[in-house]
Design an enzyme around this catalytic site. Structure first.
Site, PDB file in Angstrom:
ATOM      1  N   LYS A 195      98.857  14.284  21.836  1.00  0.00           N
ATOM      2  CA  LYS A 195      98.319  15.495  22.472  1.00  0.00           C
ATOM      3  C   LYS A 195      96.827  15.632  22.176  1.00  0.00           C
ATOM      4  O   LYS A 195      96.019  15.800  23.073  1.00  0.00           O
ATOM      5  CB  LYS A 195      99.062  16.730  21.932  1.00  0.00           C
ATOM      6  CG  LYS A 195      98.360  18.042  22.196  1.00  0.00           C
ATOM      7  CD  LYS A 195      99.158  19.225  21.719  1.00  0.00           C
ATOM      8  CE  LYS A 195      98.624  19.917  20.490  1.00  0.00           C
ATOM      9  NZ  LYS A 195      97.324  20.564  20.619  1.00  0.00           N
ATOM     10  N   ASN A 196      96.471  15.528  20.889  1.00  0.00           N
ATOM     11  CA  ASN A 196      95.084  15.825  20.523  1.00  0.00           C
ATOM     12  C   ASN A 196      94.103  14.735  20.939  1.00  0.00           C
ATOM     13  O   ASN A 196      92.892  14.949  20.909  1.00  0.00           O
ATOM     14  CB  ASN A 196      94.978  16.112  19.014  1.00  0.00           C
ATOM     15  CG  ASN A 196      95.557  17.475  18.668  1.00  0.00           C
ATOM     16  OD1 ASN A 196      95.951  18.229  19.566  1.00  0.00           O
ATOM     17  ND2 ASN A 196      95.623  17.782  17.392  1.00  0.00           N
ATOM     18  N   ARG A 199      92.673  26.260  22.614  1.00  0.00           N
ATOM     19  CA  ARG A 199      91.367  26.130  21.998  1.00  0.00           C
ATOM     20  C   ARG A 199      90.611  24.887  22.465  1.00  0.00           C
ATOM     21  O   ARG A 199      89.391  24.902  22.612  1.00  0.00           O
ATOM     22  CB  ARG A 199      91.587  26.083  20.477  1.00  0.00           C
ATOM     23  CG  ARG A 199      90.323  26.070  19.723  1.00  0.00           C
ATOM     24  CD  ARG A 199      90.567  26.077  18.251  1.00  0.00           C
ATOM     25  NE  ARG A 199      89.367  25.676  17.567  1.00  0.00           N
ATOM     26  CZ  ARG A 199      88.338  26.456  17.361  1.00  0.00           C
ATOM     27  NH1 ARG A 199      88.367  27.707  17.764  1.00  0.00           N
ATOM     28  NH2 ARG A 199      87.261  26.015  16.749  1.00  0.00           N
ATOM     29  N   CYS A 213      96.090  28.473  18.943  1.00  0.00           N
ATOM     30  CA  CYS A 213      96.796  28.910  17.738  1.00  0.00           C
ATOM     31  C   CYS A 213      95.873  29.742  16.859  1.00  0.00           C
ATOM     32  O   CYS A 213      94.717  29.384  16.638  1.00  0.00           O
ATOM     33  CB  CYS A 213      97.297  27.698  16.960  1.00  0.00           C
ATOM     34  SG  CYS A 213      98.655  26.874  17.758  1.00  0.00           S
ATOM     35  N   ARG A 266      88.459  31.089  13.725  1.00  0.00           N
ATOM     36  CA  ARG A 266      88.210  29.787  14.374  1.00  0.00           C
ATOM     37  C   ARG A 266      86.987  29.875  15.285  1.00  0.00           C
ATOM     38  O   ARG A 266      87.107  29.880  16.515  1.00  0.00           O
ATOM     39  CB  ARG A 266      89.445  29.338  15.164  1.00  0.00           C
ATOM     40  CG  ARG A 266      90.623  29.016  14.285  1.00  0.00           C
ATOM     41  CD  ARG A 266      91.774  28.440  15.086  1.00  0.00           C
ATOM     42  NE  ARG A 266      91.613  27.031  15.351  1.00  0.00           N
ATOM     43  CZ  ARG A 266      92.488  26.305  16.045  1.00  0.00           C
ATOM     44  NH1 ARG A 266      93.560  26.858  16.546  1.00  0.00           N
ATOM     45  NH2 ARG A 266      92.289  25.016  16.242  1.00  0.00           N
ATOM     46  N   PRO A 267      85.812  29.930  14.674  1.00  0.00           N
ATOM     47  CA  PRO A 267      84.607  30.022  15.506  1.00  0.00           C
ATOM     48  C   PRO A 267      84.288  28.684  16.173  1.00  0.00           C
ATOM     49  O   PRO A 267      84.878  27.654  15.827  1.00  0.00           O
ATOM     50  CB  PRO A 267      83.518  30.383  14.488  1.00  0.00           C
ATOM     51  CG  PRO A 267      84.017  29.853  13.186  1.00  0.00           C
ATOM     52  CD  PRO A 267      85.513  29.860  13.239  1.00  0.00           C
ATOM     53  N   ILE A 268      83.345  28.700  17.152  1.00  0.00           N
ATOM     54  CA  ILE A 268      82.873  27.436  17.727  1.00  0.00           C
ATOM     55  C   ILE A 268      81.349  27.337  17.571  1.00  0.00           C
ATOM     56  O   ILE A 268      80.660  26.751  18.393  1.00  0.00           O
ATOM     57  CB  ILE A 268      83.318  27.241  19.203  1.00  0.00           C
ATOM     58  CG1 ILE A 268      82.901  28.421  20.079  1.00  0.00           C
ATOM     59  CG2 ILE A 268      84.803  26.977  19.319  1.00  0.00           C
ATOM     60  CD1 ILE A 268      83.000  28.096  21.581  1.00  0.00           C
ATOM     61  N   ASP A 270      97.813  19.856  10.176  1.00  0.00           N
ATOM     62  CA  ASP A 270      98.821  19.982  11.237  1.00  0.00           C
ATOM     63  C   ASP A 270     100.218  19.566  10.787  1.00  0.00           C
ATOM     64  O   ASP A 270     101.173  19.710  11.560  1.00  0.00           O
ATOM     65  CB  ASP A 270      98.416  19.143  12.458  1.00  0.00           C
ATOM     66  CG  ASP A 270      97.377  19.843  13.319  1.00  0.00           C
ATOM     67  OD1 ASP A 270      97.011  20.987  12.997  1.00  0.00           O
ATOM     68  OD2 ASP A 270      96.931  19.235  14.311  1.00  0.00           O
ATOM     69  N   VAL A 285      91.784  23.487   5.136  1.00  0.00           N
ATOM     70  CA  VAL A 285      91.055  23.325   6.407  1.00  0.00           C
ATOM     71  C   VAL A 285      90.925  24.664   7.142  1.00  0.00           C
ATOM     72  O   VAL A 285      89.855  25.017   7.613  1.00  0.00           O
ATOM     73  CB  VAL A 285      91.733  22.260   7.300  1.00  0.00           C
ATOM     74  CG1 VAL A 285      91.006  22.129   8.639  1.00  0.00           C
ATOM     75  CG2 VAL A 285      91.778  20.917   6.587  1.00  0.00           C
ATOM     76  N   ARG A 325     103.987  23.836  23.853  1.00  0.00           N
ATOM     77  CA  ARG A 325     102.578  23.479  24.065  1.00  0.00           C
ATOM     78  C   ARG A 325     102.280  22.078  23.525  1.00  0.00           C
ATOM     79  O   ARG A 325     101.344  21.423  23.974  1.00  0.00           O
ATOM     80  CB  ARG A 325     101.669  24.476  23.342  1.00  0.00           C
ATOM     81  CG  ARG A 325     101.447  25.768  24.085  1.00  0.00           C
ATOM     82  CD  ARG A 325     100.361  26.592  23.413  1.00  0.00           C
ATOM     83  NE  ARG A 325      99.281  25.729  22.988  1.00  0.00           N
ATOM     84  CZ  ARG A 325      98.579  25.878  21.864  1.00  0.00           C
ATOM     85  NH1 ARG A 325      98.832  26.866  21.057  1.00  0.00           N
ATOM     86  NH2 ARG A 325      97.616  25.039  21.556  1.00  0.00           N
TER      87      ARG A 325
END
Ligand code: UD1
Length: 419
Positions: free
Chosen positions: A22-23, A92, A116, A121-123, A305, A327, A399
């Site tokens: 997926k990732n 995300r 999630c 969870r900034p960007i 994860d 993390v 998902r």
């Protein structure tokens, strides 16, 4: 329908092919925007997040055709640079479409991404990186507008080896004139896979898998056909399911070399593992050994994860275990639900630690999936528990896991939807 009843059917004796990653698929789907031609991706998992990525590509003007795990993208005409709000809020990793749009179209507009909730969870690393490359980034309320008259290669040092920021900046940097060096880059396999994809497309990326990634911008792209690797987190999830339910599991399409830390923890817990290329057999021990102290960490450390999925298995260990999450700031949301199933786990929020009492057999209960991996932890718990478990908000799990009800049945469990 999003409530699933699961009944454990005893020790496993099963064989399973692991889905594509997926990732890795998500940034590669975004990367298809870079090429004004045809890109074919094979082995993509048919999951909700991939469906969302396909909708984003279509909304931007690309033609997308799916045939099981094969996705054909024709991005000759990109007609829109605004990523629709509903898709940004859904996941995300929709943020990585911004880097690809900037490289291809010099413009990108999006709202802050959802996905999630694992704490803050900034960007900011993504946006600061775009600015370093020569983009103007304006944020108006929730809307991010990034544009450039032309990006120039530069040095970017990430404050933390963020996977998403590394991928997004790689995608943007291929559209910059000259060379970009990303320092303190994420070393995750998904970053390596994206670099392979970009190189196959004709772009020049070196150093992926180390902390310094070099991208030479301004290269021409061409049509490609690319096959995704197996999903290391899905593989780890099903191995932990075997540990919890007992018995043996044969997995195929396992990216073994990218799973060293997970496999080593499984062995410490007493699993017997036999590896033959991309095939792996796991036999669960009679008695699971506790994990005295384990920290999640960026690759090659133990993946954050996999942390939630480990918790239900440690409940039945011979002694107490302690897990430290390093993390994300808040990723023990599986605990509250596991406690409903009889788990004795306490969380120290300040230290980001979970203490798991061993010797506890979980029982079925009505629970709710708080997010994707915490939901996967509940499936694992249900497969080893006495009695039925009903998991609400099951869509979170869909998902990330392909045909999950079929998988539960292949593993010997019973799964049925409840209205
Ligand atoms: C990706 C994975 C996710 C995995 C995570 C860590 C995808 C689609 N998702 O998420 O499954 O759990 O890597 O392996 O690939 N951070 C900032 N500012 C930023 C970016 C990140 O402070 O701009 C912080 C985050 O809050 C977090 C840490 O960096 O504490 C790591 O996040 P990151 O590696 O970016 O995770 P994602 O890319 O979102």
């Amino acid at each position: 329908m999003s409530r699933l009843r699961i009944r454990n059917c005893g020790p496993l004796q099963a064989e399973l092919r692991v889905q594509g990653s997926k990732n890795s698929s998500l940034p590669c789907l975004a990367a298809a925007l870079l090429h004004p031609g045809t890109t074919v991706l094979e082995g993509v998992p048919m999951i909700e997040d991939v469906a969302t990525a396909i909708e984003i590509l279509r909304a931007l003007g690309a033609g997308v055709w799916t045939d099981e795990g094969r996705i054909t993208i024709c991005a000759n005409d990109i007609t829109n640079t605004r990523i629709p709000v509903q898709y940004m809020k859904k996941m995300r990793s929709s943020a990585v479409f911004m880097g690809a749009l900037l490289a291809r179209m010099k413009n990108a507009e999006a709202v802050y991404p959802g996905g999630c909730v694992l704490g803050n969870r900034p960007i900011n690393f993504h946006l600061e990186g775009f600015q370093r490359l020569g983009c103007d980034v304006a944020v108006q309320e929730d809307v991010i507008i990034a544009k450039t008259s032309g990006m120039t290669g530069t040095g970017i040092k990430l404050p933390f080896p963020s996977v998403g920021a590394t991928e997004n900046l790689m995608l943007a940097a291929v559209g910059a004139e000259g060379t970009t060096m990303i320092e303190n880059a994420a070393k995750e396999p998904e970053v390596i896979e994206l670099a392979r994809f970009l190189n196959r497309m004709g772009l020049e990326v070196s150093g992926a898998g180390t902390s310094k990634i070099c991208i030479r911008g301004g290269q021409k792209t061409h049509d490609i056909h690319f096959c995704m690797s197996g999903d290391r987190i899905a593989a780890g999830t099903w191995l932990l399911c075997c540990m919890n339910a007992g018995g043996s599991l044969w997995l195929d399409n396992v990216p073994v070399s990218w799973m060293r830390s997970t496999l080593s923890v499984l062995e410490q817990m007493g699993a017997s593992l036999r590896i033959d290329g991309t095939r792996l057999e796991c036999t669960a021990p009679q008695k699971i050994r506790a994990v005295k102290h384990l920290k999640t960490a960026p690759y090659p450390g133990f993946p954050t994860d996999m942390q939630s999925q480990l918790l239900p298995v440690l409940c039945r260990a011979d002694e107490d275990s302690c897990i430290c999450e390093t993390v994300f700031s808040s990723r023990f949301c599986a605990v509250r639900e596991l406690v409903r199933m009889g788990a004795r786990i306490t969380v120290d929020q300040e230290k980001n630690l979970a203490w798991v009492q061993g010797g506890v057999r979980l029982h079925g209960a009505d629970v709710s999936a708080p997010d994707l991996r915490a939901g996967a932890a509940l499936v694992i718990a249900a497969m080893g528990a006495g009695g039925d478990t009903i998991i609400d908000n099951f869509y979170h799990i869909e998902r990330g896991y392909e045909r999950i009800t079929d998988t539960i049945r292949i593993l010997g469990g019973e799964a049925c939807w409840i209205c």
